[in-house]
Design a protein around this motif. Structure first.
Motif, short mmCIF file in Angstrom:
data_model
loop_
_atom_site.label_atom_id
_atom_site.label_comp_id
_atom_site.label_asym_id
_atom_site.label_seq_id
_atom_site.Cartn_x
_atom_site.Cartn_y
_atom_site.Cartn_z
N ARG A 1 -1.43 4.02 9.93
CA ARG A 1 -1.79 4.35 8.49
C ARG A 1 -0.70 3.86 7.52
O ARG A 1 0.31 4.31 7.69
CB ARG A 1 -1.77 6.06 8.33
N PRO A 2 -1.03 2.85 6.76
CA PRO A 2 0.19 2.39 5.94
C PRO A 2 0.62 3.31 4.77
O PRO A 2 -0.16 4.30 4.49
CB PRO A 2 -0.57 1.28 5.27
N ARG A 3 1.71 3.06 4.48
CA ARG A 3 2.39 4.14 3.46
C ARG A 3 3.28 2.90 2.40
O ARG A 3 3.28 1.99 2.86
CB ARG A 3 3.34 4.81 4.07
N ARG A 4 3.32 3.34 1.48
CA ARG A 4 4.00 2.61 0.39
C ARG A 4 5.20 2.06 0.51
O ARG A 4 5.67 0.93 0.46
CB ARG A 4 3.68 3.24 -1.13
N ARG A 5 6.38 3.11 0.82
CA ARG A 5 7.66 2.68 0.76
C ARG A 5 8.37 2.73 1.95
O ARG A 5 9.41 2.38 2.11
CB ARG A 5 8.32 3.57 -0.18
N ARG A 6 7.52 3.14 2.85
CA ARG A 6 8.04 3.48 4.45
C ARG A 6 7.22 2.84 5.48
O ARG A 6 6.04 2.30 4.98
CB ARG A 6 8.37 4.88 4.77
N GLY A 7 7.68 2.73 6.38
CA GLY A 7 6.80 2.14 7.83
C GLY A 7 5.55 2.95 8.00
O GLY A 7 5.56 4.20 7.36
N PRO A 8 4.63 2.44 8.63
CA PRO A 8 3.32 2.92 8.56
C PRO A 8 3.50 4.33 9.41
O PRO A 8 4.19 4.37 10.52
CB PRO A 8 2.26 2.16 9.17
N LEU A 9 2.36 5.32 9.30
CA LEU A 9 2.47 6.46 10.30
C LEU A 9 1.71 5.98 11.75
O LEU A 9 0.61 5.38 11.49
CB LEU A 9 1.63 7.60 9.62
N VAL A 10 2.28 6.09 12.61
CA VAL A 10 1.49 5.75 14.04
C VAL A 10 0.88 7.13 14.50
O VAL A 10 1.70 7.94 14.83
CB VAL A 10 2.54 5.14 14.73
#
Length: 115
Positions: A40-49
């Motif tokens: 799940r992409p996030r704006r300011r950090r790496g994606p949630l996996v």
């Protein structure tokens, strides 16, 4: 062995499920390896996996035995006993305090008793 397939959020095909989704169906991974990942992409950090497991390889959840129920009840009871005053607090003792509220804040509990 190749890399794991990666799917975007909400776009995983049928037949894959997370641990929570398996548990909701009364299943568990049963020793199988992670079959795919979900990002799940996030704006300011790496994606949630999230790790995905194959539903067809999942096994049923093992039932609770009377001994397991007793052990769980004993563990929950122990979380309610204050290590300071050794009384049952009537609630699970917060780990941040490490003791019941009456022992952690004796001055404020005196005010409540006199009121």
């Amino acid at each position: 062995m190749g890399a794991l397939p990666v799917f975007r959020w909400r776009l995983a095909p049928d037949g894959y499920a997370t641990r929570r989704q398996l548990r909701a169906q009364g299943l568990r991974p049963g020793g199988q390896e992670v079959a795919a990942t979900l990002e799940r992409p996030r704006r300011r950090r790496g994606p949630l996996v999230a790790h995905l497991y194959r539903v067809d390889l999942a096994k049923p959840v093992r039932p609770m035995t009377p001994a397991r129920w007793a052990a769980l009840a004993a563990a929950n009871r122990a979380r309610r006993i204050c290590p300071q005053c050794r009384r049952d607090a009537g609630y699970v003792i917060p780990p941040s305090l490490g003791m019941c509220v009456s022992c952690a804040f004796p001055e404020s509990s005196d005010c409540l008793r006199s009121a």
